[in-house]
Design an enzyme around this catalytic site. Structure first.
Site, mmCIF file in Angstrom:
data_model
loop_
_atom_site.group_PDB
_atom_site.id
_atom_site.type_symbol
_atom_site.label_atom_id
_atom_site.label_comp_id
_atom_site.label_asym_id
_atom_site.label_seq_id
_atom_site.Cartn_x
_atom_site.Cartn_y
_atom_site.Cartn_z
ATOM 1 N N THR A 178 80.816 -3.963 -36.092
ATOM 2 C CA THR A 178 80.697 -2.556 -36.476
ATOM 3 C C THR A 178 80.897 -2.371 -37.977
ATOM 4 O O THR A 178 80.160 -1.631 -38.621
ATOM 5 C CB THR A 178 81.721 -1.707 -35.694
ATOM 6 O OG1 THR A 178 81.474 -1.882 -34.293
ATOM 7 C CG2 THR A 178 81.616 -0.240 -36.044
ATOM 8 N N ARG A 186 73.586 -5.491 -39.293
ATOM 9 C CA ARG A 186 74.570 -4.762 -40.095
ATOM 10 C C ARG A 186 74.893 -5.486 -41.402
ATOM 11 O O ARG A 186 75.130 -4.837 -42.414
ATOM 12 C CB ARG A 186 75.816 -4.481 -39.268
ATOM 13 C CG ARG A 186 75.544 -3.413 -38.204
ATOM 14 C CD ARG A 186 76.759 -3.107 -37.386
ATOM 15 N NE ARG A 186 76.532 -1.989 -36.480
ATOM 16 C CZ ARG A 186 77.017 -1.936 -35.252
ATOM 17 N NH1 ARG A 186 77.754 -2.929 -34.772
ATOM 18 N NH2 ARG A 186 76.785 -0.879 -34.493
ATOM 19 N N HIS A 204 73.241 1.262 -33.316
ATOM 20 C CA HIS A 204 74.189 1.395 -32.204
ATOM 21 C C HIS A 204 73.573 0.657 -31.031
ATOM 22 O O HIS A 204 72.352 0.675 -30.848
ATOM 23 C CB HIS A 204 74.379 2.871 -31.833
ATOM 24 C CG HIS A 204 75.029 3.061 -30.494
ATOM 25 N ND1 HIS A 204 76.392 3.077 -30.327
ATOM 26 C CD2 HIS A 204 74.495 3.201 -29.250
ATOM 27 C CE1 HIS A 204 76.671 3.237 -29.035
ATOM 28 N NE2 HIS A 204 75.532 3.317 -28.368
ATOM 29 N N LYS A 237 69.986 4.320 -36.580
ATOM 30 C CA LYS A 237 70.641 5.536 -37.062
ATOM 31 C C LYS A 237 69.971 6.113 -38.317
ATOM 32 O O LYS A 237 69.213 5.420 -39.000
ATOM 33 C CB LYS A 237 72.112 5.232 -37.348
ATOM 34 C CG LYS A 237 72.902 4.822 -36.111
ATOM 35 C CD LYS A 237 74.337 4.517 -36.489
ATOM 36 C CE LYS A 237 75.182 4.136 -35.299
ATOM 37 N NZ LYS A 237 76.580 3.898 -35.688
#
Length: 140
Positions: free
Chosen positions: A93, A104, A117, A11
């Site tokens: 997430t 992450r 993602h 992203k």
């Protein structure tokens, strides 16, 4: 486990920090091969289409704004159990809940800027791959 293909996206929050190579290396170090990759700057229409499943969610506008704020790297990854493996490598997430060593946990800034993602099932992988790639662009 069977060889699978999955969709992956790096992203804008990560590409702006020049993390494309570092994140791709994590995929490769964990047995996933990049068999298609391109850098795109999503239009509002593309972002709304890609994330249409979230259209009625309160965060939809913020999601679209974030995804159109800079370049994105879209990829097709291939490997044994690629869908589950990619999800494990990415982590939860919300980076606060992500396991140590996951993308992450290492790179995400927040739940809204969580760097990556990945498809959650074979059906969504097929749809997401087809959204960004033609068959001739996928070279396994």
């Amino acid at each position: 486990m069977a060889i699978e293909r999955t969709f992956s996206m790096i992203k804008p929050d990560a590409t702006k920090r020049n993390l494309t190579g570092a994140i791709t290396k994590i995929f490769e170090d964990n047995g996933l091969r990049v068999i298609a990759s391109k850098r795109v700057w999503m239009s509002k229409r593309e972002a709304e289409g890609f994330y249409a499943v979230h259209k009625e969610r309160p965060f939809f506008g913020e999601l679209v704004d974030g995804m159109t704020s800079g370049p994105t790297v879209v990829q097709v990854l291939e490997g044994e159990g690629a869908i589950l493996k990619n999800r494990e490598i990415m982590g939860a997430t919300n980076p606060a809940n992500a396991a140590e060593g996951t993308i992450r946990k290492i790179h995400a800034l927040s739940i809204g800027e969580n760097s990556v993602h990945g498809s959650d099932a074979p059906e969504t992988a097929a749809v997401e791959i087809a959204y960004w790639f033609s068959e001739t662009e996928i070279v396994g």
